[in-house]
Design a protein around this motif. Structure first.
Motif, PDB file in Angstrom:
ATOM      1  N   MET A 193      -1.364   9.558   2.682  1.00  0.00           N
ATOM      2  CA  MET A 193      -0.749   9.992   1.421  1.00  0.00           C
ATOM      3  C   MET A 193      -0.777   8.875   0.377  1.00  0.00           C
ATOM      4  O   MET A 193      -1.064   9.109  -0.802  1.00  0.00           O
ATOM      5  N   ALA A 194      -0.510   7.670   0.824  1.00  0.00           N
ATOM      6  CA  ALA A 194      -0.534   6.526  -0.104  1.00  0.00           C
ATOM      7  C   ALA A 194      -1.942   6.335  -0.683  1.00  0.00           C
ATOM      8  O   ALA A 194      -2.104   5.991  -1.852  1.00  0.00           O
ATOM      9  N   LEU A 195      -2.954   6.563   0.152  1.00  0.00           N
ATOM     10  CA  LEU A 195      -4.338   6.422  -0.325  1.00  0.00           C
ATOM     11  C   LEU A 195      -4.679   7.539  -1.299  1.00  0.00           C
ATOM     12  O   LEU A 195      -5.257   7.313  -2.362  1.00  0.00           O
ATOM     13  N   GLU A 196      -4.314   8.774  -0.929  1.00  0.00           N
ATOM     14  CA  GLU A 196      -4.576   9.919  -1.811  1.00  0.00           C
ATOM     15  C   GLU A 196      -3.963   9.679  -3.192  1.00  0.00           C
ATOM     16  O   GLU A 196      -4.578   9.953  -4.219  1.00  0.00           O
TER      17      GLU A 196
ATOM     18  N   ALA B 182      -8.551  10.523   1.777  1.00  0.00           N
ATOM     19  CA  ALA B 182      -8.251   9.991   3.107  1.00  0.00           C
ATOM     20  C   ALA B 182      -8.272  11.136   4.101  1.00  0.00           C
ATOM     21  O   ALA B 182      -7.958  12.271   3.762  1.00  0.00           O
ATOM     22  N   ARG B 183      -8.638  10.815   5.336  1.00  0.00           N
ATOM     23  CA  ARG B 183      -8.696  11.864   6.352  1.00  0.00           C
ATOM     24  C   ARG B 183      -7.910  11.403   7.581  1.00  0.00           C
ATOM     25  O   ARG B 183      -8.422  10.653   8.404  1.00  0.00           O
ATOM     26  N   PRO B 184      -6.629  11.806   7.655  1.00  0.00           N
ATOM     27  CA  PRO B 184      -5.834  11.413   8.826  1.00  0.00           C
ATOM     28  C   PRO B 184      -6.390  12.087  10.077  1.00  0.00           C
ATOM     29  O   PRO B 184      -6.682  13.280  10.056  1.00  0.00           O
ATOM     30  N   LEU B 185      -6.561  11.324  11.139  1.00  0.00           N
ATOM     31  CA  LEU B 185      -7.182  11.872  12.354  1.00  0.00           C
ATOM     32  C   LEU B 185      -6.412  11.487  13.609  1.00  0.00           C
ATOM     33  O   LEU B 185      -6.230  10.302  13.894  1.00  0.00           O
ATOM     34  N   LEU B 186      -5.983  12.482  14.354  1.00  0.00           N
ATOM     35  CA  LEU B 186      -5.423  12.228  15.682  1.00  0.00           C
ATOM     36  C   LEU B 186      -6.590  12.108  16.658  1.00  0.00           C
ATOM     37  O   LEU B 186      -7.719  12.510  16.345  1.00  0.00           O
ATOM     38  N   ALA B 187      -6.311  11.582  17.847  1.00  0.00           N
ATOM     39  CA  ALA B 187      -7.397  11.320  18.798  1.00  0.00           C
ATOM     40  C   ALA B 187      -8.189  12.579  19.136  1.00  0.00           C
ATOM     41  O   ALA B 187      -9.410  12.543  19.227  1.00  0.00           O
ATOM     42  N   TYR B 188      -7.507  13.712  19.263  1.00  0.00           N
ATOM     43  CA  TYR B 188      -8.256  14.917  19.661  1.00  0.00           C
ATOM     44  C   TYR B 188      -9.183  15.376  18.545  1.00  0.00           C
ATOM     45  O   TYR B 188     -10.244  15.935  18.798  1.00  0.00           O
TER      46      TYR B 188
ATOM     47  N   ARG C 166       5.490  -1.643   2.569  1.00  0.00           N
ATOM     48  CA  ARG C 166       4.353  -2.226   3.300  1.00  0.00           C
ATOM     49  C   ARG C 166       3.169  -1.249   3.312  1.00  0.00           C
ATOM     50  O   ARG C 166       2.026  -1.646   3.199  1.00  0.00           O
ATOM     51  N   ILE C 167       3.450   0.037   3.480  1.00  0.00           N
ATOM     52  CA  ILE C 167       2.374   1.031   3.493  1.00  0.00           C
ATOM     53  C   ILE C 167       1.673   1.033   2.130  1.00  0.00           C
ATOM     54  O   ILE C 167       0.444   1.052   2.047  1.00  0.00           O
ATOM     55  N   ASN C 168       2.468   0.946   1.066  1.00  0.00           N
ATOM     56  CA  ASN C 168       1.860   0.881  -0.270  1.00  0.00           C
ATOM     57  C   ASN C 168       1.016  -0.388  -0.426  1.00  0.00           C
ATOM     58  O   ASN C 168      -0.052  -0.352  -1.040  1.00  0.00           O
TER      59      ASN C 168
END
Ligand code: ASP
Ligand code: MG
Length: 398
Positions: free
Chosen positions: A80-83, A89-95, A15-17
């Motif tokens: 990772m799937a996007l890369e 891609a830039r994974p971002l946590l709320a902080y 599904r992620i792919n």
């Protein structure tokens, strides 16, 4: 364009792919998406169950830190799937994105978002992949309440003045009732904010309540659609943009309900205010309230979510005196009909009560607004009542 993907849409590597492929297509067509993810399906439930085993009804820092971890996994994997597809891609946590909230753990509210940061990432040609459902208060991690990643998505859309926010989910559209409970539900092509807000607050789990509230406030239209199919789903828009309003547009329910009755309530000036202030301090949302007075004293009844029952009982037992009798009704459900068309159509209440009466369903509490009627009933009568009302108001799919 802000696009939020729910847990089922990210529920497996496959599904992620598939989501990454779809995002790639969007980018090839010139979109600059901002992605928001929920945890992989089942993950947040798994974490809640672990927490409940260790310390039931504990909702504080450690609980939110635990629950927020599910989204860290999904944004990492999607990034990772996007890369792998050549997208930065830039994974971002709320902080990292400055999604600031208040400090009410497990139901925090977003106060601000760092829109400059978000836009600077987009302008660099990167795709932000933001963890939904979480925020930061001071240096602590908070969460927004179950289903809260919808709210993250709308908050991001509002912060950058987007006209639309897409919410990808496992159902193709908002339906006239919960298909797990009611037979022959229909899909609703367009709903207004007000109706969707009522539905979300009355128990529909399709969208998080705060997300619709924010969408209405900032004029962000929501397009709720399936991540499995390409067709359009439900548009949630300002009232003026819906042409035909049926009298009732949906039957909604909340199974997780409890009723608290107190008789007589303690004497004294402003006592009701004090009582509800105590509950509010703990973040307990009181729903339907009825109050009546006779010679023997004041009678009070109100409904809450069943999850909040232990905390409510604990608070009330310190507040009440021995002569004030408290009765708790568990295994209750709230059933509601919602529709903006009700505003100028009389007779909806009569039909509503006739259906329940014909089914011999006892009613414990009732409340109405301009666009809804709700009744608290026993959970065992929920299915029959929901099906009866759905039929009565002609919501069935022919
Ligand atoms: N993962 C969180 C939950 O299951 C938030 C969300 O899915 O919106 O409640
Ligand atoms: Mg959801």
């Amino acid at each position: 364009m802000v696009k939020k993907f729910g847990g089922t849409s990210l529920g497996s590597v496959e599904r992620i792919n598939a989501v990454a492929d779809r995002v790639l297509e969007d980018i090839q067509q010139g979109q600059k998406p901002i992605l928001v993810c929920s945890a992989m399906s089942g993950e947040t439930n798994r974490l809640v169950a672990l927490a409940q085993e260790i310390y039931p009804y504990y909702y504080d820092k450690a609980y939110d830190m635990l629950l927020a971890s599910g989204e860290q996994v999904s944004i990492s994997l999607l990034s990772m799937a996007l890369e792998r597809r050549g997208i930065s891609a830039r994974p971002l946590l709320a902080y990292q994105l400055g999604i600031k909230t208040d400090a009410i753990y497990s139901k925090a509210r977003i106060e601000s978002v760092d829109k400059e940061k978000l836009l600077s990432i987009v302008n660099k040609g990167e795709v932000p992949v933001v963890a939904g459902f979480q925020g930061v208060s001071g240096s602590e991690i908070t969460t927004l309440g179950r289903g809260g990643s919808d709210t993250t998505a709308v908050a991001l859309a509002a912060s950058i003045n987007a006209d639309f926010c897409e919410i990808y989910t496992d159902v193709p559209a908002v339906c006239t009732a919960d298909p797990r409970l009611v037979k022959n539900v229909s899909e609703i092509p367009k709903l207004c904010f007000e109706e969707m807000m009522e539905m979300a607050s009355l128990g529909s789990k399709v969208l998080h309540y705060r997300s619709v509230e924010l969408a209405a406030k900032f004029g962000v239209k929501i397009h709720l659609r399936s991540s499995f199919e390409k067709r359009e789903g439900t548009l949630i828009v300002p009232e003026g943009e819906v042409l035909e309003n049926p009298v009732v547009s949906s039957v909604t329910h909340e199974a997780n309900t409890a009723v608290v009755k107190i008789f007589p309530i303690p004497d004294g000036q402003g006592i009701l205010g004090q009582l509800f202030a105590l509950l509010a301090e703990k973040g307990i949302v009181v729903d339907i309230i009825t109050q009546s007075q006779n010679e023997e004293g004041q009678r009070l009844a109100f409904s809450i979510l069943e999850n909040d029952l232990p905390a409510t009982e604990a608070l009330l037992s310190t507040f009440l005196e021995s002569k004030n009798q408290m009765t708790i009704l568990k295994n209750m459900a709230k059933i509601s009909t919602v529709g903006v068309g009700m505003k100028n159509h009389p007779g909806v209440a009569a039909r509503f009560f006739k259906v329940l009466n014909d089914l011999s369903v006892p009613i414990h509490l009732v409340t109405t607004s301009e666009i809804k009627i709700s009744a608290v009933i026993d959970t065992k009568n929920l299915e029959a009542s929901a099906n009866g009302l759905h039929k009565e108001f002609d919501l069935e799919n022919e």
